[in-house]
Design a protein around this motif. Sequence first.
Motif, mmCIF file in Angstrom:
data_model
loop_
_atom_site.group_PDB
_atom_site.id
_atom_site.type_symbol
_atom_site.label_atom_id
_atom_site.label_comp_id
_atom_site.label_asym_id
_atom_site.label_seq_id
_atom_site.Cartn_x
_atom_site.Cartn_y
_atom_site.Cartn_z
ATOM 1 N N ASP A 158 -14.187 -31.465 -13.285
ATOM 2 C CA ASP A 158 -14.117 -32.868 -13.691
ATOM 3 C C ASP A 158 -13.699 -32.976 -15.155
ATOM 4 O O ASP A 158 -14.455 -32.611 -16.059
ATOM 5 N N ALA A 159 -12.511 -33.512 -15.396
ATOM 6 C CA ALA A 159 -11.980 -33.603 -16.756
ATOM 7 C C ALA A 159 -12.739 -34.599 -17.618
ATOM 8 O O ALA A 159 -12.721 -34.500 -18.844
ATOM 9 N N SER A 160 -13.434 -35.556 -17.012
ATOM 10 C CA SER A 160 -14.152 -36.560 -17.794
ATOM 11 C C SER A 160 -15.405 -35.993 -18.451
ATOM 12 O O SER A 160 -15.944 -36.584 -19.389
ATOM 13 N N GLY A 161 -15.912 -34.861 -17.935
ATOM 14 C CA GLY A 161 -17.142 -34.283 -18.465
ATOM 15 C C GLY A 161 -18.406 -34.892 -17.894
ATOM 16 O O GLY A 161 -19.515 -34.491 -18.269
ATOM 17 N N LEU A 162 -18.262 -35.859 -16.991
ATOM 18 C CA LEU A 162 -19.437 -36.518 -16.426
ATOM 19 C C LEU A 162 -20.088 -35.702 -15.321
ATOM 20 O O LEU A 162 -21.310 -35.770 -15.136
ATOM 21 N N ALA A 163 -19.313 -34.947 -14.568
ATOM 22 C CA ALA A 163 -19.843 -34.239 -13.408
ATOM 23 C C ALA A 163 -20.367 -32.864 -13.800
ATOM 24 O O ALA A 163 -19.784 -32.156 -14.622
ATOM 25 N N ASP A 246 -27.860 -50.443 -20.751
ATOM 26 C CA ASP A 246 -27.277 -50.246 -19.435
ATOM 27 C C ASP A 246 -25.977 -49.443 -19.585
ATOM 28 O O ASP A 246 -25.037 -49.879 -20.259
ATOM 29 N N PRO A 247 -25.898 -48.260 -18.972
ATOM 30 C CA PRO A 247 -24.729 -47.390 -19.186
ATOM 31 C C PRO A 247 -23.564 -47.659 -18.238
ATOM 32 O O PRO A 247 -22.551 -46.956 -18.301
ATOM 33 N N GLY A 248 -23.681 -48.648 -17.356
ATOM 34 C CA GLY A 248 -22.687 -48.818 -16.306
ATOM 35 C C GLY A 248 -21.261 -48.943 -16.805
ATOM 36 O O GLY A 248 -20.366 -48.207 -16.373
ATOM 37 N N ARG A 249 -21.011 -49.872 -17.717
ATOM 38 C CA ARG A 249 -19.643 -50.075 -18.199
ATOM 39 C C ARG A 249 -19.155 -48.875 -19.004
ATOM 40 O O ARG A 249 -17.973 -48.516 -18.948
ATOM 41 N N ALA A 250 -20.058 -48.249 -19.757
ATOM 42 C CA ALA A 250 -19.661 -47.067 -20.524
ATOM 43 C C ALA A 250 -19.272 -45.934 -19.583
ATOM 44 O O ALA A 250 -18.268 -45.232 -19.813
ATOM 45 N N TRP A 251 -20.059 -45.738 -18.512
ATOM 46 C CA TRP A 251 -19.737 -44.681 -17.545
ATOM 47 C C TRP A 251 -18.362 -44.932 -16.934
ATOM 48 O O TRP A 251 -17.547 -44.023 -16.815
ATOM 49 N N GLY A 257 -10.995 -42.539 -18.170
ATOM 50 C CA GLY A 257 -10.193 -41.882 -19.194
ATOM 51 C C GLY A 257 -10.226 -42.542 -20.545
ATOM 52 O O GLY A 257 -9.469 -42.164 -21.449
ATOM 53 N N ALA A 258 -11.126 -43.532 -20.712
ATOM 54 C CA ALA A 258 -11.216 -44.248 -21.990
ATOM 55 C C ALA A 258 -12.520 -43.910 -22.701
ATOM 56 O O ALA A 258 -13.300 -44.796 -23.059
ATOM 57 N N ALA A 259 -12.742 -42.611 -22.923
ATOM 58 C CA ALA A 259 -13.976 -42.184 -23.578
ATOM 59 C C ALA A 259 -14.099 -42.741 -24.985
ATOM 60 O O ALA A 259 -15.210 -42.864 -25.514
ATOM 61 N N GLY A 260 -12.983 -43.074 -25.613
ATOM 62 C CA GLY A 260 -13.015 -43.608 -26.970
ATOM 63 C C GLY A 260 -13.196 -45.105 -27.039
ATOM 64 O O GLY A 260 -13.180 -45.688 -28.142
ATOM 65 N N ASP A 261 -13.388 -45.754 -25.903
ATOM 66 C CA ASP A 261 -13.629 -47.197 -25.889
ATOM 67 C C ASP A 261 -14.812 -47.519 -26.802
ATOM 68 O O ASP A 261 -15.867 -46.894 -26.685
ATOM 69 N N PRO A 262 -14.659 -48.473 -27.733
ATOM 70 C CA PRO A 262 -15.727 -48.742 -28.717
ATOM 71 C C PRO A 262 -17.076 -49.052 -28.083
ATOM 72 O O PRO A 262 -18.116 -48.587 -28.574
ATOM 73 N N GLU A 263 -17.072 -49.828 -27.002
ATOM 74 C CA GLU A 263 -18.349 -50.152 -26.355
ATOM 75 C C GLU A 263 -18.980 -48.907 -25.744
ATOM 76 O O GLU A 263 -20.191 -48.686 -25.868
ATOM 77 N N ALA A 264 -18.155 -48.071 -25.116
ATOM 78 C CA ALA A 264 -18.684 -46.844 -24.529
ATOM 79 C C ALA A 264 -19.245 -45.918 -25.592
ATOM 80 O O ALA A 264 -20.320 -45.326 -25.425
ATOM 81 N N VAL A 265 -18.539 -45.795 -26.698
ATOM 82 C CA VAL A 265 -19.014 -44.949 -27.794
ATOM 83 C C VAL A 265 -20.343 -45.462 -28.333
ATOM 84 O O VAL A 265 -21.287 -44.692 -28.576
ATOM 85 N N ALA A 266 -20.456 -46.780 -28.501
ATOM 86 C CA ALA A 266 -21.681 -47.358 -29.046
ATOM 87 C C ALA A 266 -22.857 -47.167 -28.096
ATOM 88 O O ALA A 266 -23.977 -46.828 -28.528
ATOM 89 N N VAL A 267 -22.629 -47.374 -26.801
ATOM 90 C CA VAL A 267 -23.710 -47.201 -25.825
ATOM 91 C C VAL A 267 -24.161 -45.752 -25.773
ATOM 92 O O VAL A 267 -25.368 -45.465 -25.771
ATOM 93 N N ARG A 268 -23.216 -44.830 -25.749
ATOM 94 C CA ARG A 268 -23.588 -43.409 -25.690
ATOM 95 C C ARG A 268 -24.359 -42.989 -26.938
ATOM 96 O O ARG A 268 -25.374 -42.280 -26.853
ATOM 97 N N ARG A 269 -23.903 -43.443 -28.101
ATOM 98 C CA ARG A 269 -24.575 -43.065 -29.341
ATOM 99 C C ARG A 269 -26.007 -43.607 -29.365
ATOM 100 O O ARG A 269 -26.957 -42.892 -29.706
ATOM 101 N N LEU A 314 -23.850 -39.409 -18.622
ATOM 102 C CA LEU A 314 -23.251 -39.736 -19.927
ATOM 103 C C LEU A 314 -23.889 -38.920 -21.041
ATOM 104 O O LEU A 314 -23.211 -38.446 -21.946
ATOM 105 N N SER A 315 -25.207 -38.772 -20.999
ATOM 106 C CA SER A 315 -25.912 -38.081 -22.086
ATOM 107 C C SER A 315 -25.896 -36.567 -21.922
ATOM 108 O O SER A 315 -26.079 -35.833 -22.891
#
Length: 363
Positions: A158-163, A246-251, A257-269, A314-315
């Motif tokens: 899995d290239a996304s790193g999630l799996a 809630d991690p849904g949208r970040a996941w 393929g948008a790991a750098g999405d600002p909202e995703a980055v903020a939620v993960r951090r 995600l974490s």
Amino acid sequence: MTSRPSAVARALERIAQRDPALGAFIEVWPEEALAREPEARELPLRGMPFAVKGRTGIRSYAARRLIAAGGVPVGATSVPGPGTAWQTWGQGAHGRTVNPWRADRTPGGSSAGSAVAVAAGMVELATGSDGAGSVRIPAAWCGVFGLKTTNGLLPSPDASGLASAGVLARSAAVAEKYVRHVLPGYGEPAAPSLPLAALPLAAVYSEDLGFAEVDPEVADVVRAAVDRLVVAGTVRLVDAACVLLDPGRAWQAVRGGAAGDPEAVAVRRANDGRLDGLLAAAPLLLTPVTPNRPHGHEGPGDRYSTALTWAFNLSGHPAASVPAGFTGDGCPVGLQLVAARGADVSLLGMARAVENALPTVRP
């Protein structure tokens, strides 16, 4: 005097008897398995039959390691069929994969067939993979043990790193065979059995991780299991809250393929910081595995079954599902155990302690 059939022969017989009604397997490999067994008996796993997730599962790192240690693959288990919008069912050679407790319900997915094969006693161990809960959800809904390893610990396509690779097994004790032979750096001195002095385990319990809407009966079953752990002296609850975003949208952004999405980055951090602080204070986080019970084959309904699992994809934390009990309509419920990144062996030891204090009461 008639000799007793071998372990592989017995597994193949159970598959032939039970799989037509359950649809757990895409393919079964009787000739190859029986031919491999004599040589495998001389190795540490002594010819233990196991199943692999999907047709490509035989090429996975975990399968190769198990084979090298003397495991014998007997077949490939079902995964969702093509074109499914939600990944919580399976399509086997005999048709739709059904929950062995209630045929009108899904077994969960995407490691659907692996969970069913273990729950129905066709094999005692099967490989899986978990990108949003794909090991833990079917483990919970089929009443077996499931482990998602720390992300990045084992090779994953899995290239996304999630799996992350995982295992479904009859119990945490059986899953130790997987951990012993698949996880890198596992050594005998670090065996996952916990000494009594390590109990009770300091743990934080969260019903909803601060955001999920949980079926009240599922919550009651899990809370009752946690209370039994406290009474048994296995767990000591720490007065701390686990409130995640809630991690849904970040996941979904990372998966797309948008790991750098600002909202995703903020939620993960934010969630990483909260989880790291929590697991520094207590080695164990306890939650329900899913906010819902197994749903029908027509669709997932209003609740995402991944609501309480995909935060840990995600974490990257390792997480396990242990059977917690049953709802009134006969559906299994899972208790999720989460530990610090890299603490997979310790998590397995904690899961064994939890299992010992939660004898299965079947309806």
